[in-house]
Enzyme design. Structure first.
Site, short mmCIF file in Angstrom:
data_model
loop_
_atom_site.label_atom_id
_atom_site.label_comp_id
_atom_site.label_asym_id
_atom_site.label_seq_id
_atom_site.Cartn_x
_atom_site.Cartn_y
_atom_site.Cartn_z
N HIS A 129 3.78 3.20 10.16
CA HIS A 129 4.05 2.11 9.24
C HIS A 129 5.20 2.40 8.29
CE1 HIS A 129 -0.52 1.60 9.84
NE2 HIS A 129 0.09 0.71 10.59
N HIS A 254 10.30 5.09 4.14
CA HIS A 254 9.93 6.22 4.99
C HIS A 254 8.77 5.84 5.90
CE1 HIS A 254 7.24 6.54 1.45
NE2 HIS A 254 6.34 6.89 2.37
#
Length: 319
Positions: A129, A254
């Site tokens: 994710h 990230h």
């Protein structure tokens, strides 16, 4: 309902006293099929199995490998998360798993434990994710209107599907310093697309009285919830985007691939950097296509396609 007609099995007499050995052709065929890239599972499949088994009604770190809940659960609220999803290919998953294994081997002398986020407890590959929100929560009366507002904002934004590429490997902590994450830092895609989808998410959650992610929040406007039985009009759900107020937080994006409870030592951080640049130089070739934003409310996942495909199709046919 008709029964499936399976081919008959060899008789027990044929198998008694010996086991059939695979022929060289069979072994080669199996190896070739094993090495071939398997097609990824469709996004909807993962959405159907996004729920987890609840084994306790209270926060018990012993049930979650020592992890503590950062955002307290409020009874009656639906935990909510907005994100982009990435399904690594078999080869990509293998490379990332090898990297995590190398890090685990490098800290065997320490008491620290690196926990992979690539697979489930049963070893099944998990999607990764890019977070577009904090862990937030909504009441039953508000949650559906929130999702509808998010859908309207994304569909009217004009943000097209875009590619996201890996830039670096690093360790980052949560705000409370209770967990550290091994993350793949990301390049900002063309057209500033990551900042745009984050801006949309932040604007919507802010309008519903929730804290933003990364960006410094301006004044929060809390929307009044409709009474039960009444329907919100389209104008009630539309949220206008102020693109001039969008902040650039490209350095913050990230993808987490592993985590640990202890702060990484300087030696581990140095090893992490060297693995990325030397031993796993192909990491900087990792990328994925972002075509939809996902909103998970409770155990229900709503996939919201980025509108680029529709616009391109109309332009193609002159519509």
């Amino acid at each position: 309902m008709a029964l499936v007609d399976y081919p008959s099995s060899p008789s027990s007499d044929d198998q008694e006293g010996e086991e059939a050995e695979p022929t060289p052709t069979t072994t080669a065929t199996f190896k070739r099929k094993h090495d071939e890239e398997l097609p990824p599972l469709p996004s909807k499949f993962h959405d159907l199995y996004a729920s987890t088994t609840r084994v306790s009604t209270r926060d018990d770190p012993a049930l979650h490998e020592g992890r503590k809940r950062v955002t307290p659960h409020v009874e009656g609220n639906w935990p909510t998360h907005i994100y982009l999803e990435w399904y690594p290919s078999t080869a990509e998953n293998r490379s990332l798993s090898s990297l995590i294994s190398e890090l685990k081997n490098s800290i065997r002398a320490d008491n620290a434990t690196v926990n992979s986020s690539l697979t489930s407890d049963l070893g099944a590959p998990l999607p990764l994710h890019v977070s577009l929100s904090r862990p937030i929560g909504f009441s039953t009366e508000v949650k559906d209107a929130f999702v509808t507002s998010l859908e309207c904002s994304i569909k009217s934004s004009g943000v097209r599907p875009f590619n996201v590429a890996v830039a670096d490997l690093d360790w980052v902590s949560n705000l409370e310093k209770t967990r550290w994450f091994l993350v793949l830092r990301l390049h900002e895609p063309p057209s500033n697309s990551l900042n745009k989808v984050l801006h949309i998410s932040n604007k919507v959650v802010q309008e519903y009285g929730q804290p933003t992610l990364y960006a410094t929040p301006p004044e929060i406007h809390v929307r009044k919830s409709k009474s039960k039985g009444s329907r919100a009009s389209q104008s009630d759900l539309d949220i206008k985007m102020d693109w001039d107020a969008m902040q650039n937080v490209s350095d913050a994006f990230h993808v987490s691939i592993a985590w640990m409870l202890e702060r990484p030592s300087f030696e581990l951080m140095a090893t992490t950097k060297s693995l990325f640049t030397d031993g796993f130089g192909n990491m900087d070739e990792l990328s994925f296509r972002a075509e939809e934003v996902k909103a998970k409310v409770g155990n229900l996942v709503t996939s919201i396609p980025l509108p680029g495909k529709v616009f391109e199709e109309k332009a193609l046919w002159g519509g």
